[in-house]
Design a protein around this motif. Sequence first.
Motif: not given
Length: 251
Positions: A17-43
């Motif tokens: 998330a920090v790297n994405a913002e530093r690189g210029g991302a305008g928004r973050i999609e926060l997930c867990a399990g990206l190997v499965e295409g993304g699942t709900t992250p922990s709170m």
Amino acid sequence: MDDGFLMEVCVDSVESAVNAERGGAGRIELCAGLVEGGTTPSMGLLQVVKQCVRVPVFVMIRPRGGDFLYSDREVEVMKADIRLAKLHGADGLVFGALTEDGRIDTELCTALLAVCRPLPVTFHRAFDMVHDPLVALETLISLGFERVLTSGCDSSALEGLSLIKRLAEQVSACCLFPPGGGITERNLQRILEGSTASEFHCSARSARDSGMKFRNPNVAMGASFSAPEYSIKVADVVKVRTLNAIAKNIL
């Protein structure tokens, strides 16, 4: 979106998330399990990410990997996760739900949207599994989704570019249609020029070797197809900046 576009980066860690913002991302999609295409992250992950970045954080609501046909108990989990994500500072939510015959589950989506509001909501790449994408898009617009993420119902946004362009021509001004799936610095220009998109979605990750000095090669923590324990994929600042620069030069 001063430059006429917005880059959304999907992440599954605070570092990404920090790297994405530093690189210029305008928004973050926060997930867990990206190997499965993304699942709900922990709170807990959401709380710490919100402390570390200033860009909007949209939270994936997906109780498991696999298909997008959910049981009543899974729906209760999704509703509970939406409420918790709102409580802990989510700026938007991301979910998708289908019927067994590959159509948008309008009843479930309506119920989940009601729990999400007043936050904006993206219908994720469950869209790429629908029976008829043109009909599905009209349904999502009528339901009030602000965004529909898609690879054009193909293996990548580049492969599905012709359908993305066709769908983009159908989208009303109240709904955005960011392409996502397999976007890299090698194909971003073709995708943006071919889709006329004002947003795009990517992971921009690189593998980083684990800091572990002692390693047991005989044990794996997941199934045989899971990622290796001693290699960590994180959003790459250089990749994010490169994609950002490419988009700025196009749009």
